[in-house]
Design a protein around this motif. Sequence first.
Motif, PDB file in Angstrom:
ATOM      1  N   SER A 568     -59.337  66.816  22.320  1.00 19.54           N
ATOM      2  CA  SER A 568     -58.867  68.066  22.911  1.00 19.54           C
ATOM      3  C   SER A 568     -58.817  67.900  24.429  1.00 19.54           C
ATOM      4  CB  SER A 568     -59.802  69.218  22.541  1.00 19.54           C
ATOM      5  OG  SER A 568     -61.059  69.043  23.157  1.00 19.54           O
ATOM      6  N   PRO A 569     -58.012  68.713  25.124  1.00 17.98           N
ATOM      7  CA  PRO A 569     -57.878  68.562  26.584  1.00 17.98           C
ATOM      8  C   PRO A 569     -59.194  68.585  27.344  1.00 17.98           C
ATOM      9  CG  PRO A 569     -56.124  69.949  25.751  1.00 17.98           C
ATOM     10  CD  PRO A 569     -57.040  69.675  24.584  1.00 17.98           C
ATOM     11  N   ARG A 570     -60.160  69.385  26.900  1.00 21.45           N
ATOM     12  CA  ARG A 570     -61.429  69.422  27.637  1.00 21.45           C
ATOM     13  C   ARG A 570     -62.292  68.205  27.337  1.00 21.45           C
ATOM     14  NH1 ARG A 570     -65.736  71.649  24.482  1.00 21.45           N
ATOM     15  NH2 ARG A 570     -65.056  72.329  22.419  1.00 21.45           N
ATOM     16  N   GLU A 571     -61.840  67.322  26.438  1.00 23.45           N
ATOM     17  CA  GLU A 571     -62.600  66.117  26.101  1.00 23.45           C
ATOM     18  C   GLU A 571     -61.862  64.847  26.511  1.00 23.45           C
ATOM     19  OE1 GLU A 571     -62.977  66.683  21.938  1.00 23.45           O
ATOM     20  OE2 GLU A 571     -64.711  68.025  22.081  1.00 23.45           O
ATOM     21  N   TRP A 572     -60.785  64.989  27.303  1.00 23.14           N
ATOM     22  CA  TRP A 572     -60.056  63.795  27.730  1.00 23.14           C
ATOM     23  C   TRP A 572     -60.962  62.880  28.543  1.00 23.14           C
ATOM     24  CZ3 TRP A 572     -55.090  66.661  29.746  1.00 23.14           C
ATOM     25  CH2 TRP A 572     -54.267  66.965  28.643  1.00 23.14           C
ATOM     26  N   PRO A 573     -60.989  61.584  28.227  1.00 20.03           N
ATOM     27  CA  PRO A 573     -61.814  60.652  28.995  1.00 20.03           C
ATOM     28  C   PRO A 573     -61.176  60.312  30.338  1.00 20.03           C
ATOM     29  CG  PRO A 573     -60.577  59.485  27.315  1.00 20.03           C
ATOM     30  CD  PRO A 573     -60.307  60.947  27.087  1.00 20.03           C
ATOM     31  N   VAL A 574     -61.950  59.674  31.195  1.00 23.92           N
ATOM     32  CA  VAL A 574     -61.440  59.285  32.508  1.00 23.92           C
ATOM     33  C   VAL A 574     -60.413  58.180  32.393  1.00 23.92           C
ATOM     34  CG1 VAL A 574     -62.089  58.263  34.728  1.00 23.92           C
ATOM     35  CG2 VAL A 574     -63.551  59.997  33.681  1.00 23.92           C
ATOM     36  N   GLY A 575     -60.674  57.209  31.544  1.00 22.08           N
ATOM     37  CA  GLY A 575     -59.773  56.074  31.405  1.00 22.08           C
ATOM     38  C   GLY A 575     -58.676  56.330  30.388  1.00 22.08           C
ATOM     39  N   CYS A 576     -58.320  55.292  29.643  1.00 20.25           N
ATOM     40  CA  CYS A 576     -57.276  55.409  28.620  1.00 20.25           C
ATOM     41  C   CYS A 576     -57.712  56.426  27.566  1.00 20.25           C
ATOM     42  CB  CYS A 576     -57.039  54.046  27.971  1.00 20.25           C
ATOM     43  SG  CYS A 576     -55.884  54.104  26.585  1.00 20.25           S
ATOM     44  N   ASP A 587     -63.714  47.418  28.451  1.00 24.52           N
ATOM     45  CA  ASP A 587     -64.331  48.191  29.533  1.00 24.52           C
ATOM     46  C   ASP A 587     -63.318  48.554  30.608  1.00 24.52           C
ATOM     47  OD1 ASP A 587     -66.738  48.027  28.234  1.00 24.52           O
ATOM     48  OD2 ASP A 587     -67.448  46.285  29.383  1.00 24.52           O
ATOM     49  N   ASP A 588     -62.328  47.686  30.836  1.00 26.03           N
ATOM     50  CA  ASP A 588     -61.320  47.985  31.851  1.00 26.03           C
ATOM     51  C   ASP A 588     -60.481  49.196  31.468  1.00 26.03           C
ATOM     52  OD1 ASP A 588     -60.324  46.596  29.687  1.00 26.03           O
ATOM     53  OD2 ASP A 588     -58.815  45.487  30.858  1.00 26.03           O
ATOM     54  N   CYS A 589     -60.292  49.418  30.171  1.00 27.39           N
ATOM     55  CA  CYS A 589     -59.512  50.575  29.714  1.00 27.39           C
ATOM     56  C   CYS A 589     -60.256  51.881  29.981  1.00 27.39           C
ATOM     57  CB  CYS A 589     -59.218  50.458  28.227  1.00 27.39           C
ATOM     58  SG  CYS A 589     -58.269  48.999  27.766  1.00 27.39           S
ATOM     59  N   ARG A 590     -61.571  51.846  29.905  1.00 34.85           N
ATOM     60  CA  ARG A 590     -62.373  53.064  30.040  1.00 34.85           C
ATOM     61  C   ARG A 590     -62.787  53.340  31.483  1.00 34.85           C
ATOM     62  NH1 ARG A 590     -64.196  50.323  25.419  1.00 34.85           N
ATOM     63  NH2 ARG A 590     -63.897  51.489  23.476  1.00 34.85           N
ATOM     64  N   ALA A 591     -62.602  52.383  32.353  1.00 32.51           N
ATOM     65  CA  ALA A 591     -63.130  52.513  33.711  1.00 32.51           C
ATOM     66  C   ALA A 591     -62.333  53.460  34.585  1.00 32.51           C
ATOM     67  CB  ALA A 591     -63.199  51.137  34.363  1.00 32.51           C
ATOM     68  N   ALA A 592     -61.006  53.478  34.424  1.00 33.51           N
ATOM     69  CA  ALA A 592     -60.158  54.259  35.333  1.00 33.51           C
ATOM     70  C   ALA A 592     -58.871  54.642  34.611  1.00 33.51           C
ATOM     71  CB  ALA A 592     -59.838  53.447  36.585  1.00 33.51           C
ATOM     72  N   LEU A 608     -53.066  48.280  29.135  1.00 34.49           N
ATOM     73  CA  LEU A 608     -53.480  47.124  29.926  1.00 34.49           C
ATOM     74  C   LEU A 608     -53.465  45.834  29.111  1.00 34.49           C
ATOM     75  CD1 LEU A 608     -56.562  48.685  31.788  1.00 34.49           C
ATOM     76  CD2 LEU A 608     -54.208  48.463  32.614  1.00 34.49           C
ATOM     77  N   HIS A 609     -53.252  45.934  27.814  1.00 38.47           N
ATOM     78  CA  HIS A 609     -53.334  44.755  26.945  1.00 38.47           C
ATOM     79  C   HIS A 609     -52.033  44.538  26.180  1.00 38.47           C
ATOM     80  CE1 HIS A 609     -57.690  44.372  27.646  1.00 38.47           C
ATOM     81  NE2 HIS A 609     -57.718  45.703  27.599  1.00 38.47           N
ATOM     82  N   VAL A 610     -50.917  44.696  26.873  1.00 41.93           N
ATOM     83  CA  VAL A 610     -49.613  44.530  26.236  1.00 41.93           C
ATOM     84  C   VAL A 610     -49.444  43.104  25.720  1.00 41.93           C
ATOM     85  CG1 VAL A 610     -47.130  44.597  26.591  1.00 41.93           C
ATOM     86  CG2 VAL A 610     -48.579  46.333  27.638  1.00 41.93           C
ATOM     87  N   GLU A 611     -49.835  42.118  26.527  1.00 42.67           N
ATOM     88  CA  GLU A 611     -49.640  40.716  26.122  1.00 42.67           C
ATOM     89  C   GLU A 611     -50.433  40.394  24.864  1.00 42.67           C
ATOM     90  OE1 GLU A 611     -50.604  38.211  29.373  1.00 42.67           O
ATOM     91  OE2 GLU A 611     -48.964  38.952  30.661  1.00 42.67           O
TER      92      GLU A 611
END
Length: 620
Positions: A568-576, A587-592, A608-611
């Motif tokens: 839900s919108p009030r639970e959106w994380p900071v990163g992906c 960890d890079d996905c969750r950092a920013a 961030l992990h398309v390749e």
Amino acid sequence: MKTTSRLLRRPAAVVAVAWLVLLTVATACAPLIAAHGPLDQDLSHVLALPSASHPLGTDSLGRDLLSRLLYGGQPALLAVAEALVAHLVVGVTLGLVAGYLGGWADTLITRVGDLLFALPAIIIVLVVLSVFPGNLHAAMITFGVLGSPGLIRVLRSRTLGIRQEMYVAAARVCGLSDAQILLRHVLPRLTSTVIVQAALFSAVAVIIQAGLGFLGLGAQPPAPSWGGLVADASQVIDRDPWMLVPAGVPLVLTVVALSMLGDAIRDSAVESWSVSKLATASAPPPVAKEHAEAPVPGALLSVRDLTVEIDGVPVVQGVSFDVMPGETLGVVGESGCGKSVTALGVLGLVPGNGRVTGGRVVFAGTDLTASPTELARVRGSGIAYVSQDPMVALDPTFTVLSQLREAVRRHSGANREQARERVLELLAMVGVPDPEGVAGRYPHQLSGGLAQRVLIALALAGRPKLLIADEPTTALDVSVQKEILTLLHTLQRRTGIAVLIVTHDWGVVATLCHRSLVMYAGQVVEQADVESMFVRPLHPYTAGLLAANPHRAAHGHALTTIPGTVPSPREWPVGCRFAARCPYAGDDCRAAPVALTGPAPARLTRCLHVEELVSEGARL
């Protein structure tokens, strides 16, 4: 539980509840609080002002006003409770039965309710008191019954709609009795409505019982009562105006508190219905700063960094896309991803208390977000809208001809006869059999597929350049869905109209769309032409949706599911925002926050992990 938490976040509700709880506890504990009995006289302190021995002063016989107020509150609250119980028992029972059973039961209950409405309640209450002198219990129970028709009507109306819900039909199929369905499946849906009506009725009951006490028809002197206190104060108001304060202020505060509580419960319930999962407007998560490109040359519609909030909670953030003339763009994603809100945001028609708080919507070179006047002019004539439920969009009180003719005359200025001819032309254009006959019908006389064709004709009345279709086939059966999709495809070829279609069906995307936009948790996560997206998705969410596409089962492919649900919108994380459900997340996905990038020509992805995704062969 969620409605209760919303209620307690409203200051007015908290104040009202606090007063009612304080009043109830104080009257129940009157022997412990009051230092004097309600009949004790202190003739040396007649009509005294508040003092240490008499906190609220005394009356004309030297009796303690605090004691009489607290002891008088006991029969007052009991009388209100008796009236409320009678009101709810009669109103809830008959309202549910009338709305659920219908037929003769509905007719009989409605007629009895009309009869009770016609009776002057206060006159009947006075008649009861003349037959049972001083019996406040009989009077208030009578008042509760006489006040029930209003509740009956409200609950009957709500129940009529609820009984058509599929879960009610499923309960019947499971063999549940009518009583079980009413108590376990219908009544819980009406809880907020019942509480609101109960609070408002209680406020009226407080006034009625105080009025009876004022007239001397309730508790007989010297027994204390709120109405009796007001009557005593009115007799000495020229000598002691203060006495009216402890006699009248608690009465007024109680009525106001009950009214405020009813309003707060209503507002909290409406908030929970209109903005699902958006309980509080907490600070929105940061968004990756992306370059806001200028509108693509030649684009009919260019949306840039669109941000939409509902009740202060962001539900769509930084959405950008273009629709070219004659093109069909599909917006795909699960429920709760922001697809419909994005489409309605383009038209400035965000539901509830929503509004566009950022970005631009440029249509034919004009920024609609900067000009409400231009936006109003464009609706219908430049951009048209087709909803997923035609019965909601069509007015049940007017014929098809009347509704379409109104739209035609609004946009073309034609006279009635010219507009009528144009309506018949539109109905024929959308494949309506017997346009003349259908034009004379009301919406409830149309099948689902026919109603959707009429709605499309209504959308085309202003000769728009862009048609926004919000899941136009969701409410239809499979065969009719195919007909509507074929109709949209045919109309696009004939008229050159551009289409923005919101859907969760990849079959619709494959059939109609040139390009596709995938949304997740209020953001665009991938954008590409349809063929490239089907062959090689560049975001794990897109790959998961394609792998879960039921159409693959027809070709022998195994179907998979995406674990978890859309936050839900009030639970959106900071990163992906997809990280919690993504097998590639690190960890890079969750950092920013993750920005949209273009790893290939005419491709955009928020990953961030398309390749790694491509190397593992996300080829479907």
